[in-house]
Design a protein around this motif. Structure first.
Motif, short mmCIF file in Angstrom:
data_model
loop_
_atom_site.label_atom_id
_atom_site.label_comp_id
_atom_site.label_asym_id
_atom_site.label_seq_id
_atom_site.Cartn_x
_atom_site.Cartn_y
_atom_site.Cartn_z
N ILE A 19 0.83 -1.25 -0.12
CA ILE A 19 0.02 0.01 -0.12
C ILE A 19 1.03 1.21 0.20
O ILE A 19 1.75 1.25 1.07
CB ILE A 19 -0.95 -0.01 1.13
CG1 ILE A 19 -1.95 -1.22 1.42
CG2 ILE A 19 -1.63 1.11 1.20
CD1 ILE A 19 -2.51 -1.38 2.75
N THR A 20 0.81 2.13 -1.14
CA THR A 20 1.81 3.23 -1.22
C THR A 20 1.05 4.46 -0.74
O THR A 20 -0.11 4.65 -1.30
CB THR A 20 2.23 3.48 -2.67
OG1 THR A 20 2.93 2.07 -2.85
CG2 THR A 20 3.30 4.48 -2.63
N LEU A 42 -8.43 3.99 2.69
CA LEU A 42 -7.16 3.26 3.27
C LEU A 42 -7.81 2.00 4.16
O LEU A 42 -7.26 1.02 4.03
CB LEU A 42 -6.24 4.08 4.19
CG LEU A 42 -5.05 3.45 4.78
CD1 LEU A 42 -4.10 2.92 3.79
CD2 LEU A 42 -4.41 4.75 5.67
N ALA A 43 -8.76 2.27 4.68
CA ALA A 43 -9.48 1.28 5.63
C ALA A 43 -9.95 0.01 4.84
O ALA A 43 -9.76 -0.94 4.96
CB ALA A 43 -10.48 1.84 6.51
N ASP A 44 -10.72 0.65 3.68
CA ASP A 44 -11.09 -0.75 2.73
C ASP A 44 -9.96 -1.34 2.23
O ASP A 44 -10.14 -2.67 2.22
CB ASP A 44 -11.93 0.07 1.64
CG ASP A 44 -13.34 0.90 2.25
OD1 ASP A 44 -13.58 0.17 3.14
OD2 ASP A 44 -13.81 1.66 1.39
N VAL A 72 -6.90 -1.63 3.40
CA VAL A 72 -6.46 -2.58 4.51
C VAL A 72 -7.28 -4.04 4.88
O VAL A 72 -6.73 -5.22 4.86
CB VAL A 72 -6.09 -2.05 5.54
CG1 VAL A 72 -5.79 -2.75 6.83
CG2 VAL A 72 -5.11 -0.93 5.47
N ALA A 73 -8.69 -3.63 4.78
CA ALA A 73 -9.53 -4.72 5.09
C ALA A 73 -9.40 -5.73 3.98
O ALA A 73 -9.51 -7.09 4.27
CB ALA A 73 -10.81 -4.22 5.23
N THR A 74 -9.35 -5.29 2.65
CA THR A 74 -9.09 -6.28 1.44
C THR A 74 -8.00 -7.20 1.68
O THR A 74 -8.08 -8.34 1.25
CB THR A 74 -9.25 -5.53 0.07
OG1 THR A 74 -10.58 -4.62 0.14
CG2 THR A 74 -9.28 -6.32 -0.97
N ILE A 75 -6.97 -6.55 2.14
CA ILE A 75 -5.76 -7.05 1.97
C ILE A 75 -5.75 -8.32 3.11
O ILE A 75 -5.26 -9.37 3.05
CB ILE A 75 -4.49 -6.34 2.39
CG1 ILE A 75 -4.25 -5.60 0.98
CG2 ILE A 75 -3.19 -7.02 2.42
CD1 ILE A 75 -3.33 -4.45 0.90
N ASN A 122 -3.41 -12.07 3.92
CA ASN A 122 -2.17 -11.29 3.74
C ASN A 122 -1.90 -10.29 4.96
O ASN A 122 -3.03 -9.82 5.43
CB ASN A 122 -1.72 -10.80 2.42
CG ASN A 122 -1.66 -12.08 1.53
OD1 ASN A 122 -1.12 -12.91 1.90
ND2 ASN A 122 -2.03 -11.68 0.32
N GLU A 123 -0.72 -10.08 5.46
CA GLU A 123 -0.37 -8.93 6.33
C GLU A 123 -0.08 -7.60 5.36
O GLU A 123 0.65 -7.42 4.51
CB GLU A 123 0.61 -9.02 7.20
CG GLU A 123 0.99 -7.89 8.07
CD GLU A 123 -0.22 -7.96 9.11
OE1 GLU A 123 -0.29 -6.78 9.62
OE2 GLU A 123 -0.84 -9.06 9.37
N PRO A 124 -1.02 -6.51 5.47
CA PRO A 124 -0.79 -5.35 4.72
C PRO A 124 0.50 -4.80 5.08
O PRO A 124 1.23 -4.59 6.21
CB PRO A 124 -1.77 -4.19 5.19
CG PRO A 124 -2.63 -5.08 6.13
CD PRO A 124 -1.96 -6.53 6.51
#
Length: 150
Positions: free
Chosen positions: A65-66, A93-95, A97-100, A105-107
């Motif tokens: 995530i950049t 950003l929350a969406d 992170v939740a998708t990952i 996987n760990e974001p």
């Protein structure tokens, strides 16, 4: 001093000390002590790697995530998509992170920003990352943020 009316016992009036000056001094000392008391500052703990250590080099991260911070106020970019206020950026950003996290996987977060980004903007982002338990973060240092978003 304050005098009270005639006394029935001795014929002279009773004298009480004037406490106004003493109360003024006590109040001033109390205010001084409250203003100079040491208050524990709220601090965000950041551990920085040693110069030249292995952890200071960029790690190979698959699909990070950049996040790019710009110096013109409330202006952010998330994977090259720009946001003009914190609330919409935070939601995106929350969406992400939740998708990952749903994929198991760990974001991994990579931060890039202009050298003149405000400390408030940076701390707001660090605080958000800490609240969401995102520990693997890399910070890229560039002279200006446009090099990262191109």
């Amino acid at each position: 001093m304050i005098k009270v009316g005639p006394s029935t016992h001795s014929g002279s009036s009773m004298v009480f000390p004037d406490m106004t000056a003493l109360l003024d001094v006590i109040f001033i000392l109390l205010v001084f002590l409250l203003l100079t008391a040491n208050v524990a500052p709220r601090a965000l703990e950041v551990s920085l790697p040693e110069e030249g250590s292995e952890s200071s080099k960029l790690l190979d991260v698959e699909d990070p995530i950049t996040i790019t911070l710009f110096d013109d106020g409330d202006h952010w970019a998330l994977d090259k998509e720009e946001y003009r206020n914190w609330i919409t950026f935070e939601t995106a950003l929350a969406d992400k992170v939740a998708t990952i996290k749903k994929s198991g996987n760990e974001p991994q977060v990579v931060l890039a920003g202009d050298k003149d980004v405000s400390l408030e903007q940076l701390l707001k982002l660090f605080s958000w990352l800490q609240r969401h338990d995102l520990k693997a973060t890399q910070v890229l240092m560039h002279a200006d943020a446009t090099a990262v978003t191109e």
